[in-house]
Motif scaffolding. Structure first.
Motif, PDB file in Angstrom:
ATOM      1  N   UNK A  19      -8.467  -2.040   1.634  1.00  0.00           N
ATOM      2  CA  UNK A  19      -8.121  -3.096   0.847  1.00  0.00           C
ATOM      3  C   UNK A  19      -7.833  -2.332  -0.612  1.00  0.00           C
ATOM      4  N   UNK A  20      -8.781  -1.613  -0.978  1.00  0.00           N
ATOM      5  CA  UNK A  20      -8.695  -0.969  -2.473  1.00  0.00           C
ATOM      6  C   UNK A  20      -7.479  -0.093  -2.527  1.00  0.00           C
ATOM      7  N   UNK A  21      -6.869   0.391  -1.569  1.00  0.00           N
ATOM      8  CA  UNK A  21      -5.646   1.208  -1.668  1.00  0.00           C
ATOM      9  C   UNK A  21      -4.505   0.568  -1.402  1.00  0.00           C
ATOM     10  N   UNK A  22      -4.572  -0.914  -1.368  1.00  0.00           N
ATOM     11  CA  UNK A  22      -3.523  -1.874  -1.103  1.00  0.00           C
ATOM     12  C   UNK A  22      -3.468  -2.924  -2.479  1.00  0.00           C
ATOM     13  N   UNK A  23      -4.412  -3.492  -2.412  1.00  0.00           N
ATOM     14  CA  UNK A  23      -4.531  -4.704  -3.610  1.00  0.00           C
ATOM     15  C   UNK A  23      -4.390  -3.956  -4.960  1.00  0.00           C
ATOM     16  N   UNK A  24      -3.485  -4.437  -5.715  1.00  0.00           N
ATOM     17  CA  UNK A  24      -3.256  -3.970  -6.853  1.00  0.00           C
ATOM     18  C   UNK A  24      -2.333  -2.647  -7.192  1.00  0.00           C
ATOM     19  N   UNK A  25      -1.696  -2.260  -6.116  1.00  0.00           N
ATOM     20  CA  UNK A  25      -0.939  -1.101  -5.984  1.00  0.00           C
ATOM     21  C   UNK A  25       0.452  -1.776  -5.832  1.00  0.00           C
ATOM     22  N   UNK A  26       1.644  -0.872  -6.446  1.00  0.00           N
ATOM     23  CA  UNK A  26       2.916  -1.341  -6.280  1.00  0.00           C
ATOM     24  C   UNK A  26       3.374  -1.501  -4.929  1.00  0.00           C
ATOM     25  N   UNK A  27       4.336  -2.258  -4.521  1.00  0.00           N
ATOM     26  CA  UNK A  27       4.863  -2.479  -3.277  1.00  0.00           C
ATOM     27  C   UNK A  27       5.450  -1.259  -2.620  1.00  0.00           C
ATOM     28  N   UNK A  28       6.106  -0.638  -3.657  1.00  0.00           N
ATOM     29  CA  UNK A  28       6.911   0.605  -3.201  1.00  0.00           C
ATOM     30  C   UNK A  28       5.903   1.805  -2.638  1.00  0.00           C
ATOM     31  N   UNK A  29       4.580   1.706  -3.195  1.00  0.00           N
ATOM     32  CA  UNK A  29       3.588   2.948  -2.794  1.00  0.00           C
ATOM     33  C   UNK A  29       3.105   2.358  -1.374  1.00  0.00           C
ATOM     34  N   UNK A  30       2.899   1.132  -1.489  1.00  0.00           N
ATOM     35  CA  UNK A  30       2.317   0.643  -0.142  1.00  0.00           C
ATOM     36  C   UNK A  30       3.136   0.428   1.166  1.00  0.00           C
ATOM     37  N   UNK A  31       4.384   0.061   1.029  1.00  0.00           N
ATOM     38  CA  UNK A  31       5.479  -0.149   1.992  1.00  0.00           C
ATOM     39  C   UNK A  31       6.554   0.798   1.857  1.00  0.00           C
ATOM     40  N   UNK A  32       6.644   1.704   1.266  1.00  0.00           N
ATOM     41  CA  UNK A  32       7.572   2.776   1.121  1.00  0.00           C
ATOM     42  C   UNK A  32       7.783   3.689   2.298  1.00  0.00           C
ATOM     43  N   UNK A  33       6.462   4.024   2.963  1.00  0.00           N
ATOM     44  CA  UNK A  33       6.625   4.805   4.111  1.00  0.00           C
ATOM     45  C   UNK A  33       7.230   3.810   5.311  1.00  0.00           C
ATOM     46  N   UNK A  34       7.009   2.418   5.261  1.00  0.00           N
ATOM     47  CA  UNK A  34       7.613   1.628   6.407  1.00  0.00           C
ATOM     48  C   UNK A  34       9.044   1.452   6.131  1.00  0.00           C
ATOM     49  N   UNK A  65      10.438  -0.600   4.056  1.00  0.00           N
ATOM     50  CA  UNK A  65      10.918  -2.121   3.776  1.00  0.00           C
ATOM     51  C   UNK A  65      10.845  -2.379   2.410  1.00  0.00           C
ATOM     52  N   UNK A  66      10.766  -1.285   1.571  1.00  0.00           N
ATOM     53  CA  UNK A  66      10.586  -1.513   0.155  1.00  0.00           C
ATOM     54  C   UNK A  66      11.854  -2.238  -0.631  1.00  0.00           C
ATOM     55  N   UNK A  67      13.059  -1.771  -0.012  1.00  0.00           N
ATOM     56  CA  UNK A  67      14.315  -2.327  -0.656  1.00  0.00           C
ATOM     57  C   UNK A  67      14.326  -3.861  -0.007  1.00  0.00           C
ATOM     58  N   UNK A  68      13.789  -4.191   1.110  1.00  0.00           N
ATOM     59  CA  UNK A  68      13.875  -5.474   1.566  1.00  0.00           C
ATOM     60  C   UNK A  68      13.173  -6.287   0.734  1.00  0.00           C
ATOM     61  N   UNK A  69      11.998  -5.913   0.280  1.00  0.00           N
ATOM     62  CA  UNK A  69      11.001  -6.861  -0.665  1.00  0.00           C
ATOM     63  C   UNK A  69      11.788  -6.783  -2.111  1.00  0.00           C
ATOM     64  N   UNK A  70      12.527  -5.706  -2.551  1.00  0.00           N
ATOM     65  CA  UNK A  70      13.079  -5.835  -3.921  1.00  0.00           C
ATOM     66  C   UNK A  70      14.034  -6.680  -3.881  1.00  0.00           C
ATOM     67  N   UNK A  71      14.988  -7.092  -2.652  1.00  0.00           N
ATOM     68  CA  UNK A  71      15.686  -7.729  -2.628  1.00  0.00           C
ATOM     69  C   UNK A  71      15.294  -9.244  -2.506  1.00  0.00           C
ATOM     70  N   UNK A  72      14.280  -9.478  -2.086  1.00  0.00           N
ATOM     71  CA  UNK A  72      13.743 -10.922  -1.999  1.00  0.00           C
ATOM     72  C   UNK A  72      13.486 -11.186  -3.218  1.00  0.00           C
ATOM     73  N   UNK A  73      12.614 -10.206  -4.203  1.00  0.00           N
ATOM     74  CA  UNK A  73      11.996 -10.601  -5.318  1.00  0.00           C
ATOM     75  C   UNK A  73      13.407 -11.089  -6.450  1.00  0.00           C
ATOM     76  N   UNK A  74      14.235 -10.041  -6.224  1.00  0.00           N
ATOM     77  CA  UNK A  74      15.476 -10.181  -7.238  1.00  0.00           C
ATOM     78  C   UNK A  74      16.378 -11.143  -6.649  1.00  0.00           C
TER      79      UNK A  74
END
Length: 592
Positions: A287-302, A304-313
């Motif tokens: 959790x310490x490596x997930x909570x408080x981190x940018x979504x691109x750092x956490x979900x970039x390897x998967x 899906x970071x571009x999908x998250x950006x689309x949802x937020x924007x």
């Protein structure tokens, strides 16, 4: 709180001092003026009395007698009396020798009554005769309506000042006592006011420090009592509200912790705000490596970071699949949607991750199963159809060939029957449509009985069967007798089928504290390492050609695995290609 007490007391002290000083100056001014007025009235009254005496005694005609008579006034009273003629000449004086006294026509008080014909003349000034400050009062002396002189009375201002000073001293003492009492009263009053307020402050500080059990236990009346009641009601309401929040938070944490799906909350700035254990398991990150981190750092390897950006924007929902290859391959079904606060204000995005690896694997297995069943059915059906058509066409040259064709049709029909029977039995086992009849059975006896049907095939291949040692006595276990026999028969039959001629098969039974271990070891061809994980799948064959030649359906080990698991047991396999294989079954002694 001490500062408030000092402020109230100090403010009251300052106001009291100002009030006392104003009162002191006001009263002292009034007393001073009043005393001077009274003294002046006293002087006038004495002057009038002397005037009457002069008029009645006829002393205005005999100046020597008048002077002698006036000189005696000094012996009895503190007032000074002076009788002055119309021309300003001093006729008589109660304290001084008239011979040494100047003409008084220019004195202000004498000038007022003799020259300006006023009824009273007053003056406060330095006496030429006594060289001291005195208050003078003069009134005219009349005879037959005519002013024939003046009578003046006087007194030293020192006596006036002494009397006023004594009054001031008394007044000061009284005002000081009033000031002292006022300050003490103010201190007590402020203490009584600040004491309950101090309790309120202590309770609010405890509430601020999250001690929601804090209450004001003192009993007060009036506004302070109402304040205490309101604070206690507020504390109780706050405690209830916090308890509700904590209970809701516990429920939320419990739900999130036990969800098999991963949940991730991302704030409007793109940082992970909340996650659960399932997400940690999927991403193999704490959790310490997930909570408080940018979504691109956490979900970039998967990816899906571009999908998250689309949802937020764009404030839209998105759905996709993501693949993870470390530490093991997973397929995740990803749902991303915006989440809102009150007023439908967007606060970020929420991500839900479903592990669909098993579903995809089952879909693949189902597809392979359909393909395998179709393949297994197609071969015998094609043979049956082909030979049947040949027989029906009359092209068979002799009876021997016809019998050979009929034998092939019969063998293929038997194979179809075995295949369908195994499929139906496997289906029933998987659906638990065949309940187990649990009894206490002798494992060695089950093994001896089951291997009798396969011993002929073993002898045909000159394979030696090494049975369990019965010298140690019977080994009992709670199991379904028929199903346990089916497990042993399938394992031994597989060993015979895949062991070359002149080989050996070892069957062993080991009794342990809480379980019984049955092992079947052969000296056959062995199983490649890459096939071990899929060995118990339906229709999976290590050597399809050899398996089909042996008459197997590819369902035997799958049936064995399900039967072992229905007994709450486990099955393992170890194999070295070219050396042999060992199948081990662990069964609990008692069924729960």
């Amino acid at each position: 709180m001490q500062r408030l007490w000092l402020k109230i007391t100090g403010s009251y002290l300052i106001l009291s001092i100002i009030f006392v000083f104003v009162l002191w100056f006001f009263i002292s001014s009034i007393i001073q003026n009043t005393y001077k007025d009274m003294t002046e009235e006293h002087l006038i009254e004495n002057a009038q009395l002397l005037t009457e005496v002069i008029s009645l005694g006829g002393l205005d005609e005999d100046r020597e007698l008048l002077n002698e008579w006036t000189s005696h006034f000094n012996e009895e009273i503190t007032l000074r009396y002076t009788i002055i003629g119309k021309d300003g000449t001093v006729i008589a004086d109660s304290e001084s020798n008239i011979e040494s006294m100047d003409n008084h026509i220019d004195r202000p008080e004498i000038d007022a009554v003799l020259v300006r014909n006023q009824d009273v003349g007053t003056s406060t000034r330095l006496s030429d005769t006594k060289d001291t400050s005195m208050m003078y009062v003069a009134i005219p002396v009349k005879a037959d309506g005519e002013i024939i002189g003046a009578v003046r009375t006087s007194i030293t201002t020192e006596s006036i000042d002494n009397a006023i000073s004594a009054i001031w001293t008394t007044l000061s003492a009284i005002l000081f006592i009033i000031l002292l009492v006022s300050v003490i009263s103010a201190a007590l009053l402020s203490y009584n006011i600040t004491k309950p307020i101090n309790r309120v402050i202590n309770v609010t500080k405890r509430l601020q420090n999250k001690d929601y059990s804090a209450r004001i236990n003192a009993d007060y009346s009036g506004e302070i009592g109402n304040l205490n009641t309101s604070v206690n009601a507020l504390a109780a309401s706050l405690q209830a509200h916090v308890n509700e929040i904590e209970e809701s938070e516990k429920q939320l944490n419990s739900i999130l912790s036990n969800l098999v799906s991963g949940v991730v909350l991302i704030d409007d700035k793109g940082f992970v705000d909340l996650t659960n254990h399932a997400t940690e398991r999927f991403l193999s990150k704490h959790t310490s490596k997930i909570t408080g981190k940018e979504y691109s750092y956490v979900f970039g390897p998967l990816g899906i970071d571009h999908l998250i950006e689309t949802v937020i924007e764009d404030n839209v929902k998105r759905h996709d699949e993501a693949h993870i290859y470390f530490p093991e391959e997973r397929i995740l079904d990803v749902h991303i949607a915006p989440y809102y606060s009150q007023g439908w204000q967007q606060r970020g995005a929420i991500i839900v991750l479903h592990d669909i690896t098993a579903i995809r694997r089952l879909e693949k297995m189902r597809s392979e199963f359909v393909a395998n069943v179709s393949h297994e059915l197609k071969t015998p059906i094609t043979s049956v159809k082909g030979f049947a058509e040949t027989l029906l066409s009359g092209d068979v040259p002799d009876e021997t060939t016809a019998k050979q064709f009929l034998q092939i049709i019969y063998d293929e029909s038997e194979r179809l029957n075995r295949l369908i029977t195994d499929l139906l039995e496997l289906s029933k086992i998987e659906k638990q449509a065949m309940p187990l009849k649990i009894t206490e059975v002798n494992v060695n006896e089950i093994i001896h009985n089951s291997t009798q049907t396969i011993s002929k095939f073993a002898r045909d291949k000159n394979i030696t069967l090494h049975m369990p040692d019965d010298s140690a006595g019977p080994v009992h276990v709670e199991a379904d007798k028929d199903r346990l026999g089916q497990i042993v028969l399938n394992l031994v039959a597989n060993a015979v089928n895949y062991t070359s001629d002149n080989g050996e098969i070892f069957i062993n039974v080991e009794e342990r504290t809480s379980k019984v271990v049955i092992s079947v070891r052969d000296t056959g061809m062995g199983i490649p390492e890459e096939s071990l994980d899929r060995l118990f799948e339906r229709f999976y064959r290590v050597d399809k050609a050899r398996s089909r030649h042996s008459g197997g359906t590819g369902l035997g080990l799958a049936i064995v695995k399900h039967l072992v698991e229905s007994h709450d047991g486990k099955i393992f396999v170890k194999s070295v290609e070219g050396v042999g294989s060992t199948f081990t079954v662990e069964l609990p002694k008692t069924q729960g």
